[in-house]
Design an enzyme around this catalytic site. Structure first.
Site, PDB file in Angstrom:
ATOM      1  N   LYS A 189       0.726   4.752   8.581  1.00 13.56           N
ATOM      2  CA  LYS A 189       0.665   5.140   6.779  1.00 13.56           C
ATOM      3  C   LYS A 189      -0.188   5.511   5.795  1.00 13.56           C
ATOM      4  O   LYS A 189      -0.353   6.482   5.134  1.00 13.56           O
ATOM      5  CB  LYS A 189       2.173   4.038   6.591  1.00 13.56           C
ATOM      6  CG  LYS A 189       2.428   4.383   4.870  1.00 13.56           C
ATOM      7  CD  LYS A 189       2.458   2.432   4.879  1.00 13.56           C
ATOM      8  CE  LYS A 189       2.177   1.287   5.175  1.00 13.56           C
ATOM      9  NZ  LYS A 189       1.302   0.962   3.858  1.00 13.56           N
ATOM     10  N   THR A 228       1.075  -1.091   0.529  1.00 13.77           N
ATOM     11  CA  THR A 228      -0.242  -0.096  -0.102  1.00 13.77           C
ATOM     12  C   THR A 228       0.596   0.911   0.090  1.00 13.77           C
ATOM     13  O   THR A 228       1.625   1.400   1.172  1.00 13.77           O
ATOM     14  CB  THR A 228      -0.425  -0.182   0.888  1.00 13.77           C
ATOM     15  OG1 THR A 228      -1.435  -1.278   1.391  1.00 13.77           O
ATOM     16  CG2 THR A 228      -1.891   0.879   0.577  1.00 13.77           C
ATOM     17  N   LYS A 268      -7.435   1.419  -3.340  1.00 11.40           N
ATOM     18  CA  LYS A 268      -6.620   0.686  -1.643  1.00 11.40           C
ATOM     19  C   LYS A 268      -6.467   1.429  -0.978  1.00 11.40           C
ATOM     20  O   LYS A 268      -6.907   1.229   0.022  1.00 11.40           O
ATOM     21  CB  LYS A 268      -5.504   0.450  -1.866  1.00 11.40           C
ATOM     22  CG  LYS A 268      -5.234  -0.666  -1.667  1.00 11.40           C
ATOM     23  CD  LYS A 268      -5.514  -1.409  -0.619  1.00 11.40           C
ATOM     24  CE  LYS A 268      -4.736  -1.811   0.665  1.00 11.40           C
ATOM     25  NZ  LYS A 268      -5.645  -2.867   1.568  1.00 11.40           N
TER      26      LYS A 268
HETATM   27  N1  LIG Z   1      -1.152  -6.556   7.115  1.00 11.40           N
HETATM   28  C1  LIG Z   1      -2.238  -6.678   6.263  1.00 11.40           C
HETATM   29  O1  LIG Z   1      -3.374  -7.142   6.733  1.00 11.40           O
HETATM   30  C2  LIG Z   1      -2.558  -5.816   5.131  1.00 11.40           C
HETATM   31  C3  LIG Z   1      -2.964  -5.691   4.268  1.00 11.40           C
HETATM   32  C4  LIG Z   1      -3.222  -4.862   2.760  1.00 11.40           C
HETATM   33  C5  LIG Z   1      -2.182  -4.909   2.741  1.00 11.40           C
HETATM   34  N2  LIG Z   1      -0.634  -4.391   3.849  1.00 11.40           N
HETATM   35  C6  LIG Z   1       0.296  -3.953   3.516  1.00 11.40           C
HETATM   36  O2  LIG Z   1       1.171  -4.460   2.981  1.00 11.40           O
HETATM   37  C7  LIG Z   1       2.374  -4.638   3.300  1.00 11.40           C
HETATM   38  C8  LIG Z   1       3.029  -5.154   3.881  1.00 11.40           C
HETATM   39  O3  LIG Z   1       1.999  -5.409   5.158  1.00 11.40           O
HETATM   40  P1  LIG Z   1       2.930  -6.494   6.370  1.00 11.40           P
HETATM   41  O4  LIG Z   1       1.178  -6.053   7.374  1.00 11.40           O
HETATM   42  O5  LIG Z   1       3.493  -7.730   5.653  1.00 11.40           O
HETATM   43  O6  LIG Z   1       4.132  -5.568   6.878  1.00 11.40           O
HETATM   44  P2  LIG Z   1       5.846  -6.188   7.337  1.00 11.40           P
HETATM   45  O7  LIG Z   1       4.994  -7.682   8.268  1.00 11.40           O
HETATM   46  O8  LIG Z   1       5.969  -4.926   8.192  1.00 11.40           O
HETATM   47  O9  LIG Z   1       6.229  -6.048   6.496  1.00 11.40           O
HETATM   48  C9  LIG Z   1       7.051  -5.742   5.564  1.00 11.40           C
HETATM   49  C10 LIG Z   1       8.472  -6.247   4.886  1.00 11.40           C
HETATM   50  O10 LIG Z   1       8.702  -5.124   4.189  1.00 11.40           O
HETATM   51  C11 LIG Z   1      10.155  -5.111   4.125  1.00 11.40           C
HETATM   52  N3  LIG Z   1      11.142  -4.225   4.990  1.00 11.40           N
HETATM   53  C12 LIG Z   1      11.260  -2.716   5.890  1.00 11.40           C
HETATM   54  N4  LIG Z   1      11.617  -2.421   5.993  1.00 11.40           N
HETATM   55  C13 LIG Z   1      12.843  -2.113   4.887  1.00 11.40           C
HETATM   56  C14 LIG Z   1      14.181  -1.905   4.558  1.00 11.40           C
HETATM   57  N5  LIG Z   1      14.514  -0.899   4.693  1.00 11.40           N
HETATM   58  N6  LIG Z   1      14.040  -2.693   3.040  1.00 11.40           N
HETATM   59  C15 LIG Z   1      13.837  -3.898   2.672  1.00 11.40           C
HETATM   60  N7  LIG Z   1      13.129  -4.405   2.858  1.00 11.40           N
HETATM   61  C16 LIG Z   1      12.185  -4.006   4.296  1.00 11.40           C
HETATM   62  C17 LIG Z   1      10.598  -5.964   5.731  1.00 11.40           C
HETATM   63  O11 LIG Z   1      11.391  -6.388   5.721  1.00 11.40           O
HETATM   64  P3  LIG Z   1      11.834  -6.604   7.454  1.00 11.40           P
HETATM   65  O12 LIG Z   1      11.750  -8.317   7.301  1.00 11.40           O
HETATM   66  O13 LIG Z   1      13.187  -6.901   7.094  1.00 11.40           O
HETATM   67  O14 LIG Z   1      11.783  -6.352   8.379  1.00 11.40           O
HETATM   68  C18 LIG Z   1       9.162  -7.103   5.628  1.00 11.40           C
HETATM   69  O15 LIG Z   1       9.275  -8.222   4.359  1.00 11.40           O
HETATM   70  C19 LIG Z   1       2.232  -2.822   3.372  1.00 11.40           C
HETATM   71  O16 LIG Z   1       2.570  -1.863   2.428  1.00 11.40           O
HETATM   72  C20 LIG Z   1       0.836  -2.812   4.019  1.00 11.40           C
HETATM   73  O17 LIG Z   1       0.286  -2.046   4.133  1.00 11.40           O
HETATM   74  C21 LIG Z   1      -0.912  -4.947   5.220  1.00 11.40           C
END
Ligand SMILES: NC(=O)c1ccc[n+]([C@@H]2O[C@H](COP(=O)([O-])OP(=O)(O)OC[C@H]3O[C@@H](n4cnc5c(N)ncnc54)[C@H](OP(=O)(O)O)[C@@H]3O)[C@@H](O)[C@H]2O)c1
Length: 289
Positions: free
Chosen positions: A237, A94, A169
């Site tokens: 965010k 997102t 989104k």
């Molecule tokens: N959770 C939900 O229900 C949901 C649903 C729809 C959409 N989303 C969206 O999907 C996206 C991911 O969500 P999530 O829940 O999976 O979040 P998350 O668990 O925080 O995963 C974030 C990912 O980004 C990586 N990352 C963060 N900073 C980085 C950097 N500086 N360099 C390289 N990699 C980096 C993290 O790597 P590390 O593992 O090394 O930290 C991890 O793989 C977000 O944009 C969120 O808004 C989430």
């Protein structure tokens, strides 16, 4: 020969989405900044790349599921430098319409293609392949990645203009933030005025006010359980991105800054890595002036 798929970003959502692609037998190469998170997929047969650039060099389609617009932008430089001409980057994070529009242009200039395909649904829907996916960008690229998106989705909505997918989104997450705001305020009010919040949820469940989200989040909020399925910091965010998009379009959305302040307080209070429904904790500590 089937397309080689690379998956970058194995957080809560990325791990579940990549796992779903493995269930569906797509050949997968993965990379994540924190290497340990790749282990379950590698044990199931995914290849582990040394960097996002290396992953892109061996992939026809690169999917990213990353935290913020800044991270997507930074890794896009690496991915673009590794992709062969005609290679496609599908970002499912997102992020902002400013960035998806700029990346679309940048990829075309370098002979590759960018699709923004943000998702609605959380970890359960990602693991079982029942997300809603909003795919925006070049039609031929969308058609090439369609089987991969279909494997992760209950329905794929398609848009010619990348910003339309990004905006839809953000609007969905505006609904989520508003609904959790309403639910949290109602639970806080109920508790402080002798109303049983479980009774309130039951009334809502039998009325036209109901939404599945109230019934899935409400009981855990009432029980004080905030194990993360969507981090509160990511909801902040998204509310900020909605505020920025509303300003860019000169649309009045006066509720958005109020929600933004609540989620900011949540982060200030150390709740960033709890579920976004933990704004109930913020509200329960707030005393009206
Ligand atoms: N959770 C939900 O229900 C949901 C649903 C729809 C959409 N989303 C969206 O999907 C996206 C991911 O969500 P999530 O829940 O999976 O979040 P998350 O668990 O925080 O995963 C974030 C990912 O980004 C990586 N990352 C963060 N900073 C980085 C950097 N500086 N360099 C390289 N990699 C980096 C993290 O790597 P590390 O593992 O090394 O930290 C991890 O793989 C977000 O944009 C969120 O808004 C989430």
């Amino acid at each position: 020969m089937s397309a080689q798929i690379g998956f970058v970003g194995l957080g809560l959502m990325g791990s579940a989405m990549a796992g779903r692609l493995m269930d569906k037998r797509f050949p997968l190469t993965v990379w994540n900044r924190t290497k340990d998170k790749a282990e379950p997929l590698v044990r199931r047969g995914a290849k582990l790349a040394k960097s996002a650039r290396d992953l892109a060099m061996s992939s026809d389609i690169v999917i990213t599921m990353l935290s913020t617009p800044e991270v997507v932008e930074a890794l896009s430089d690496e991915i673009l430098s590794g992709l062969a001409p005609g290679g496609i980057h599908v970002d499912c994070s997102t992020i902002s319409p400013r960035i998806t529009t700029a990346l679309t242009r940048m990829y075309i200039e370098k002979g590759s293609l960018f699709i923004h395909a943000p998702v609605l649904g959380s970890i359960t829907q990602a693991a079982e392949g029942s997300l809603l996916i909003f795919a925006g960008g070049d039609r031929s690229a969308r058609e090439k990645v369609r089987p991969v998106l279909d494997a992760m989705a209950k329905k794929v909505f398609v848009f010619e203009n990348v910003a339309e997918a990004t905006h839809i989104k953000l609007l969905c997450n505006f609904f989520i933030a508003s609904m959790i705001g309403t639910l949290s305020q109602s639970i806080a009010f109920a508790r402080s005025s002798g109303v049983n919040p479980t009774a309130l949820l039951e009334v809502i469940s039998l009325s036209s006010l109901n939404a599945p989200m109230y019934q899935s989040k409400g009981p855990s909020m009432i029980a004080g359980e905030f194990a993360p399925r969507f981090f509160l910091e990511h909801m902040l965010k998204d509310v900020r991105l909605m505020e920025e998009a509303a300003k860019d379009r000169a649309v009045s959305m006066p509720v958005v800054p109020v929600l933004r302040k609540l989620f900011e307080e949540g982060v200030q209070q150390g709740l960033a890595k709890l579920d976004y429904s933990a704004i109930l904790k913020v509200l329960e500590q707030k005393k009206p002036r």
